[in-house]
Design an enzyme around this catalytic site. Sequence first.
Site, PDB file in Angstrom:
ATOM      1  NE  ARG A   1      -2.698  -1.417   3.293  1.00 50.43           N
ATOM      2  CZ  ARG A   1      -3.367  -0.952   4.391  1.00 50.43           C
ATOM      3  NH1 ARG A   1      -4.000  -0.105   4.750  1.00 50.43           N
ATOM      4  NH2 ARG A   1      -2.934  -1.715   5.344  1.00 50.43           N
TER       5      ARG A   1
ATOM      6  N   GLY B   1      -5.131  -8.679  15.719  1.00 51.83           N
ATOM      7  CA  GLY B   1      -5.474  -9.776  16.333  1.00 51.83           C
ATOM      8  C   GLY B   1      -6.212  -9.338  17.889  1.00 51.83           C
TER       9      GLY B   1
ATOM     10  CG  ASN C   1       0.338  -0.986   7.154  1.00 51.30           C
ATOM     11  OD1 ASN C   1       1.115  -1.900   7.028  1.00 51.30           O
ATOM     12  ND2 ASN C   1      -0.591  -0.768   8.457  1.00 51.30           N
TER      13      ASN C   1
ATOM     14  CB  ALA D   1      26.184  45.598  -1.955  1.00 46.99           C
TER      15      ALA D   1
HETATM   16  C1  UD1 Z   1      -0.120  -9.036  13.242  1.00 47.38           C
HETATM   17  C2  UD1 Z   1      -0.523  -9.848  14.302  1.00 47.38           C
HETATM   18  C3  UD1 Z   1      -1.699  -9.273  14.760  1.00 47.38           C
HETATM   19  C4  UD1 Z   1      -1.621  -7.888  15.477  1.00 47.38           C
HETATM   20  C5  UD1 Z   1      -1.089  -6.892  14.323  1.00 47.38           C
HETATM   21  C6  UD1 Z   1      -0.437  -5.774  14.829  1.00 47.38           C
HETATM   22  C7  UD1 Z   1       0.027 -12.133  13.686  1.00 47.38           C
HETATM   23  C8  UD1 Z   1      -0.434 -13.143  12.965  1.00 47.38           C
HETATM   24  N1  UD1 Z   1      -0.812 -11.027  13.718  1.00 47.38           N
HETATM   25  O1  UD1 Z   1      -1.032  -8.907  12.020  1.00 47.38           O
HETATM   26  O2  UD1 Z   1      -2.168 -10.080  15.883  1.00 47.38           O
HETATM   27  O3  UD1 Z   1      -2.748  -7.309  15.857  1.00 47.38           O
HETATM   28  O4  UD1 Z   1       0.141  -7.692  13.801  1.00 47.38           O
HETATM   29  O5  UD1 Z   1      -0.045  -4.751  13.763  1.00 47.38           O
HETATM   30  O6  UD1 Z   1       1.261 -11.886  14.006  1.00 47.38           O
HETATM   31  N2  UD1 Z   1       6.195  -9.780   8.404  1.00 47.38           N
HETATM   32  C9  UD1 Z   1       7.291 -10.595   7.924  1.00 47.38           C
HETATM   33  N3  UD1 Z   1       7.112 -11.858   7.567  1.00 47.38           N
HETATM   34  C10 UD1 Z   1       5.933 -12.208   7.193  1.00 47.38           C
HETATM   35  C11 UD1 Z   1       4.855 -11.588   7.607  1.00 47.38           C
HETATM   36  C12 UD1 Z   1       4.952 -10.324   7.987  1.00 47.38           C
HETATM   37  O7  UD1 Z   1       8.526 -10.129   8.245  1.00 47.38           O
HETATM   38  O8  UD1 Z   1       5.760 -13.339   6.727  1.00 47.38           O
HETATM   39  C13 UD1 Z   1       6.400  -8.565   9.023  1.00 47.38           C
HETATM   40  C14 UD1 Z   1       5.699  -7.401   8.508  1.00 47.38           C
HETATM   41  O9  UD1 Z   1       6.441  -6.769   7.565  1.00 47.38           O
HETATM   42  C15 UD1 Z   1       5.527  -6.342   9.741  1.00 47.38           C
HETATM   43  C16 UD1 Z   1       5.094  -7.560  10.777  1.00 47.38           C
HETATM   44  O10 UD1 Z   1       5.718  -8.648  10.330  1.00 47.38           O
HETATM   45  O11 UD1 Z   1       6.528  -5.726   9.979  1.00 47.38           O
HETATM   46  C17 UD1 Z   1       3.687  -7.697  10.807  1.00 47.38           C
HETATM   47  O12 UD1 Z   1       3.176  -8.274   9.757  1.00 47.38           O
HETATM   48  P1  UD1 Z   1       1.575  -7.944   9.140  1.00 47.38           P
HETATM   49  O13 UD1 Z   1       1.343  -8.736   8.014  1.00 47.38           O
HETATM   50  O14 UD1 Z   1       1.295  -6.525   9.195  1.00 47.38           O
HETATM   51  O15 UD1 Z   1       0.789  -8.571  10.332  1.00 47.38           O
HETATM   52  P2  UD1 Z   1      -0.644  -8.234  10.692  1.00 47.38           P
HETATM   53  O16 UD1 Z   1      -1.532  -9.010   9.731  1.00 47.38           O
HETATM   54  O17 UD1 Z   1      -0.920  -6.835  10.788  1.00 47.38           O
HETATM   55 CA    CA Z   2       0.078  -4.720  10.349  1.00 55.05          CA
END
Ligand code: UD1
Ligand code: CA
Length: 461
Positions: free
Chosen positions: A16, A139, A227, A384
């Site tokens: 995004r 979550g 985001n 100047a």
């Molecule tokens: C996650 C939490 C959620 C919480 C939210 C808060 C999980 C499953 N859920 O959800 O409970 O409320 O954060 O913002 O953890 N990332 C990686 N590798 C991956 C996936 C993600 O490095 O494979 C990193 C992303 O870049 C980011 C962070 O982990 O910095 C969180 O990932 P994101 O996909 O935003 O998690 P949410 O679905 O928002």
């Molecule tokens: Ca997130």
Amino acid sequence: MAAIDVVIMAAGKGTRMKSSMPKVLHRIGGRALVQHVIDTAQTLAARRIVAITGHGAETVEAALSGQAGLQFVRQMPQLGTGHAVQQAAPVLPDDGITVVLSGDVPLTRAETLQALIAQCAGERLALLTLTMPDPTGYGRIVRDAQGQVRAIVEHKDASEAERAIREIYSGIMAVPTRLLKPWLARLDNHNAQQEYYLTDIVKFAVADGQAVAAHVIDDRVQVDGVNSPVQLAALERAYQLRQAEALMAQGVRLADPARLDVRGSLDCGADVEIDVNCVFEGHVSLGDGVRIGPNCVIANARIEAGAVIQAMTHIDGERAGVTVGPQATVGPFARLRPGAQLGAEVHVGNFVEIKNSSLAAGAKANHLAYLGDATVGERVNYGAGSITANYDGANKHRTVIEADVHVGSNCVLVAPVTLGAGGTIGGGSTITKDTAPGALSVARSKQVSLANWQRPQKVKR
Ligand code: UD1
Ligand code: CA
């Protein structure tokens, strides 16, 4: 207390942002999002900091390389937050506390993390949570009748009843590593997103009879992630307001805390006043009683006690730095470039540019002038429209203007050249040779007047 090892998740794509730059390298206050997180981790005296990279890994690693205690672990492909931490597990010693942070959540306070770590105490899983009016997407923290945390349920997997819960998981936890590792090994991806959820370790802790603590805060900015450009801009303002409040708490008088941008560090003495719309970059220090007028951009500079920087002035010391001496006045509309060193009570006025030059105490260049690669003595008055011709097209040369010289208006000083102390340079002179101390030096054709001069007449046809 157990040692602290920090894991920073930074492998996600950031679709995004609609940017070719990896999300965690976008900046707040002039620093990459993930750098804020690293800096906060450093204040916890972390034993190691493990950044998990994936999307744009090479770019991210290059941008962050060479920092003490920081190492990288790649996550390819990205199969969820649990999968991300699984990649880091081999480098996390069992005797520590693992603190999980996100590279896109820049404004968590160190005190908050310390309180979270205190709840973990090397013994139990501790989650950072908060209650939100609209918890959509997060979550949810599921508690039992006694208020004990039982699970985190992701929004997409939650029932209607669970979606009504407004306490959410921030994405930040502290957990004893010896407990974390076996839980990570038990994760699966049988859920709505087919991802390995780090949040599933909560239900394993409960099943194992391990306590789960929640540290609840109410300051959303500390857990807000970036985001989109809209969220980036909102956190930038939140960050700037924090800095403005910290400066005002020290006694700095800001005309408007909403119109200040500090993209680096700003150290202020007593009785400093800063007008609206000023931008400070790199490292800037302002001595006691300094006043900064509106719309100034000041980078990498030391402004000493009592100096006044007037409206619309641009100062950038880059690597060489800029110094403005005590009681000096600069601007309005002045430009100080790298290596400008102004002594006490120097005056630099409108449309004056100074680069790699020193001006000793009391020297003045008040209007429309250029000083490059010059050494200017005490009390010199630089007229100047005068300039140093410091560049011959291949090399730069120095101009030395000794104490008490008066340079008239519209002079060209062709470097290398030295103007002897106390001398006067007639206006309009192009000076190519050294001038003697105390002398009047003039280098222009003599004025002639032709009497009764008839102007040309228009020819009539
Ligand atoms: C996650 C939490 C959620 C919480 C939210 C808060 C999980 C499953 N859920 O959800 O409970 O409320 O954060 O913002 O953890 N990332 C990686 N590798 C991956 C996936 C993600 O490095 O494979 C990193 C992303 O870049 C980011 C962070 O982990 O910095 C969180 O990932 P994101 O996909 O935003 O998690 P949410 O679905 O928002
Ligand atoms: Ca997130």
